[in-house]
Design an enzyme around this catalytic site. Structure first.
Site, short mmCIF file in Angstrom:
data_model
loop_
_atom_site.label_atom_id
_atom_site.label_comp_id
_atom_site.label_asym_id
_atom_site.label_seq_id
_atom_site.Cartn_x
_atom_site.Cartn_y
_atom_site.Cartn_z
N HIS A 93 0.83 -1.22 0.00
CA HIS A 93 0.00 0.00 0.00
C HIS A 93 0.86 1.26 0.00
O HIS A 93 1.97 1.29 0.54
CB HIS A 93 -1.00 0.01 1.16
CG HIS A 93 -0.41 -0.02 2.54
ND1 HIS A 93 -0.02 1.12 3.21
CD2 HIS A 93 -0.17 -1.05 3.39
CE1 HIS A 93 0.43 0.80 4.41
NE2 HIS A 93 0.36 -0.51 4.55
N ASP B 10 0.02 4.38 1.16
CA ASP B 10 -0.17 5.39 2.21
C ASP B 10 0.61 5.02 3.46
O ASP B 10 0.96 3.85 3.69
CB ASP B 10 -1.66 5.54 2.56
CG ASP B 10 -2.27 4.27 3.13
OD1 ASP B 10 -2.07 3.20 2.52
OD2 ASP B 10 -2.95 4.35 4.17
N ASP C 56 6.36 1.20 6.70
CA ASP C 56 5.05 0.58 6.51
C ASP C 56 4.19 1.55 5.71
O ASP C 56 3.66 2.50 6.27
CB ASP C 56 4.44 0.28 7.88
CG ASP C 56 3.02 -0.26 7.81
OD1 ASP C 56 2.61 -0.69 6.72
OD2 ASP C 56 2.32 -0.21 8.84
N GLU D 277 -4.75 2.09 3.02
CA GLU D 277 -4.86 0.86 3.81
C GLU D 277 -5.00 1.17 5.29
O GLU D 277 -5.74 0.49 6.01
CB GLU D 277 -3.62 -0.01 3.56
CG GLU D 277 -3.67 -1.37 4.22
CD GLU D 277 -3.03 -1.40 5.61
OE1 GLU D 277 -3.16 -2.42 6.30
OE2 GLU D 277 -2.43 -0.37 6.01
N GLU D 278 -4.28 2.19 5.73
CA GLU D 278 -4.21 2.46 7.17
C GLU D 278 -5.51 3.01 7.76
O GLU D 278 -5.65 3.07 8.98
CB GLU D 278 -3.05 3.44 7.46
CG GLU D 278 -1.68 2.96 7.01
CD GLU D 278 -1.13 1.83 7.87
OE1 GLU D 278 -1.86 1.35 8.76
OE2 GLU D 278 0.02 1.43 7.65
N ASP E 246 3.82 -6.53 3.43
CA ASP E 246 3.29 -5.63 4.46
C ASP E 246 3.39 -6.28 5.84
O ASP E 246 2.57 -6.03 6.71
CB ASP E 246 1.84 -5.26 4.14
CG ASP E 246 1.35 -4.08 4.99
OD1 ASP E 246 2.20 -3.36 5.56
OD2 ASP E 246 0.13 -3.88 5.08
N HIS F 81 4.09 3.23 12.92
CA HIS F 81 2.99 4.17 13.20
C HIS F 81 3.35 5.18 14.29
O HIS F 81 2.48 5.93 14.75
CB HIS F 81 1.69 3.45 13.59
CG HIS F 81 1.18 2.52 12.54
ND1 HIS F 81 0.01 1.79 12.70
CD2 HIS F 81 1.65 2.20 11.32
CE1 HIS F 81 -0.20 1.05 11.62
NE2 HIS F 81 0.80 1.29 10.77
#
Length: 482
Positions: free
Chosen positions: A76, A78, A115, A145-146, A169, A457
Site C-alpha cells: 500500500h 499510504d 510501513d 490501507e491504514e 506488508d 505508526h
C-alpha cells in the site's frame, strides 16, 4: 550520521528516498500514486490508475520467462503520519527527513513510512532493475490501507491473470504470514424501561480502570481482561447480595480494542448501603488477588455521586445483568492448522446505555468463513431471543489457510536455502489486505512477508537496513523460481 546513498541495496534505498520526499499520508495519496504511474511510463509498462488512487502496473517477463504464469506483488502507498510534540513539519505538504546510522533508517521527529513504503520501493525497483530475472508481474499499489483498507475494497481485479500473490506488508523478517481474519462489526441493541427514582435511594458509581486493553485480534488470547465483561461479573455478584437499580453504563471506545475501562451509575436503597459497600469491597479484593500478575494496575473505584436520570426497572436490570454476563465474548475456537492460533473470536468493544436501549458493539473475527458465520448466527440468536435487534456492517472476508500452497512451499525452501534456517509460518488474527483480495481473486495463493520494522505508526519507527537487503534477495530469488 551515514548517508542514505551508501546503504545496500542502493537502488532500493534510492527509490525509498524518492518516495519519502513525497507526502503520502492516508487520504493524501494522489501524488505518490502519480509517481508510480510515472515510473510505469518511464519503463514502457501498461498501467491502470483508478479513482481511489490505486495503481496496477503490468511488467512483461524477462527473457525466457515471457510466457510464465504472472505473479502478483502488492503493497500500500499510504503511511501513518505522526510526529513528536516539538516537530513543526506539515506532513500534508512537506517531505520527511531520513536519517541512518548504517544499521537502521528512520525519519527525524516523524514516522518513517517503512510501513509500507518499502513495498513500494521494492516493486518500483523491480521495474527499473533489468538484472532481475522474473515472470510477468502484476504490481498492485493500494491506497488508504491504514484507514480501513479503502483502496483494496475499491480495487477492480478483473484485469488480473495471476493467482499467486506476494504481499509485502509484514514487519518481522523470517515470518511468513499465510492467513488473516475476516471480520464484521455488530451493534446489538436491547430495549429498556425506566422508572423515576425513589426518595430513599443513594447514587453510586463503580469505575473499573487501569486494565491493559489492547488489539482485539492480536491480543485476544493474551489473557487481558475486557473491562465490560469484568463489570458484568461484578454487577452480577453484587446483585446476588443486594439489589440495586442501574441508571447508566458505559465502557470502551473502539470496536477493535479490548476495553480497558468501564463504569456504571446505579441507585441503592439507603437501608442496603452498608451491605452494598461490603459486597463491592469483597469483589474488588478477590479480583485484585486473582489478577495481580496479569493485570497489576487494575483499579476498581466506588464513589457516591448525584444522579438526576431515571433508573432501569427491575426486569430490565435483571435482563441486562444476564445479557452482559452470558453474551459471547473472547476466543471462540482455535485454529486446527496452526498451533496456538486463534481462529474465531469476538470483542465487546463498546458498551453504552441510552434512554430507551442498551447498545453493545462487537467486532467479530475469524480466519475461516464458516467460523465467522457461526458466531454471527450465535450472536444474532442470543440478542433476538432477548427481544433485541442486531445490525451488521463493514463485512470483509478472511484470507483462509491453504493446506497446499506452491507459493508458500517455494518461499520456505528459498528462504531456507538463502539463510540456513526455515522461516516461521504463521497466521494473524486481524485484517490484512490479503483478505480483501482473497475475496476478489478466486483460488488466490498468497504469502505476506517483509523486513524488520520497529515501532511502526510512531515517530520511533525504525527499519533495519540489513533486513531490507535480505528480504530483497529473497524476493528476487523467489521470482527466479517462477
Amino acid at each position: 550520521m551515514d548517508n542514505i546513498n551508501s546503504l545496500n541495496p542502493s537502488n532500493v534505498f534510492e527509490t525509498f528516498t524518492k518516495i519519502s520526499s513525497i507526502p503520502h499520508g492516508s487520504g493524501n495519496t494522489k501524488a505518490i500514486s502519480d509517481f508510480c504511474v510515472d515510473i510505469a511510463i518511464k519503463n514502457n509498462c501498461k498501467f491502470i490508475q483508478d479513482e481511489a488512487n490505486n495503481v496496477i502496473i503490468f511488467a512483461e517477463g524477462t527473457k525466457g520467462h515471457e510466457k510464465s504464469e504472472p505473479i502478483i506483488i502488492q503493497g500500500h502507498i499510504d503511511m501513518v503520519c505522526d510526529k513528536t510534540d516539538d516537530c513543526c513539519k506539515n506532513m500534508e505538504s512537506e517531505s520527511i527527513e531520513l536519517c541512518t546510522d548504517g544499521e537502521y533508517i528512520w525519519a527525524d521527529k516523524t514516522t518513517l513510512g517503512g510501513d509500507d513504503g518499502i513495498a513500494v520501493a521494492y516493486m518500483l525497483t523491480l521495474l527499473e532493475d533489468k538484472s532481475v530475472s522474473h515472470p510477468p508481474l502484476e504490481l498492485i499499489f493500494t491506497s488508504d490501507e491504514e484507514i480501513g483498507m479503502i483502496g483494496a475494497n475499491f480495487l477492480d481485479t478483473s484485469c488480473l491473470k495471476g493467482k499467486k500473490l506476494i504481499n509485502i506488508d509484514s514487519e518481522t523478517e523470517g515470518v511468513l504470514t499465510v492467513s488473516c481474519a475476516g471480520g464484521v462489526r455488530a451493534v446489538c441493541r436491547l430495549p429498556i424501561s425506566r422508572r423515576k427514582n425513589s426518595a430513599h435511594s443513594i447514587g453510586y458509581e463503580i469505575i473499573i480502570s487501569g486494565l491493559k486493553g489492547g488489539h482485539s485480534g492480536i491480543e485476544i488470547n493474551s489473557g487481558r481482561i475486557n473491562a465490560n465483561k469484568l463489570l458484568a461479573r461484578m454487577l452480577n455478584y453484587i446483585y446476588q447480595e443486594v439489589s440495586f437499580k442501574i441508571c447508566s453504563i458505559k465502557g470502551g471506545k473502539k470496536y477493535n480494542a479490548i476495553p480497558n475501562e468501564s463504569a456504571a451509575k446505579l441507585y441503592v436503597n439507603s437501608e442496603n448501603e452498608t451491605k452494598f459497600i461490603k459486597a463491592v469491597n469483597h469483589f474488588r479484593n478477590a479480583v485484585k488477588t486473582e489478577r495481580s500478575s496479569g493485570e497489576p494496575n487494575i483499579d476498581i473505584c466506588l464513589k457516591k455521586c448525584e444522579i438526576t436520570e431515571s433508573h432501569m426497572d427491575t426486569h430490565t436490570t435483571q435482563k441486562l445483568l444476564f445479557t452482559l454476563l452470558q453474551i459471547p465474548d473472547g476466543v471462540q475456537s482455535m485454529s486446527p492448522d496452526i498451533p496456538n492460533m486463534v481462529q474465531t473470536s469476538l470483542n465487546m468493544g463498546i458498551l453504552q446505555s441510552f434512554n430507551d436501549c442498551i447498545s453493545m458493539s462487537f467486532l467479530l473475527r475469524s480466519n475461516a468463513a464458516v467460523g465467522k458465520q457461526t458466531i454471527i448466527q450465535k450472536l444474532k440468536s442470543f440478542v433476538e431471543y432477548l427481544g433485541g435487534n442486531i445490525e451488521f456492517m463493514s463485512d470483509y472476508p478472511a484470507w483462509e489457510y491453504r493446506a497446499k500452497s506452491n507459493l508458500r512451499d517455494t518461499m520456505i525452501s528459498t528462504y531456507t536455502e538463502l539463510f540456513g534456517e526455515a522461516p516461521v509460518v504463521t497466521a494473524i488474527h486481524a485484517g490484512l489486505e490479503c483478505g480483501i483480495l482473497a475475496g476478489k481473486i478466486k483460488n488466490m495463493d498468497a504469502v505476506s512477508f517483509g523486513p524488520n520494522i520497529l515501532h511502526a505508526h510512531t515517530p520511533k519507527e525504525r527499519m533495519e537496513v540489513a533486513s531490507v537487503e535480505r528480504c530483497w534477495e529473497l524476493l528476487k530469488k523467489v521470482l527466479e523460481q517462477f
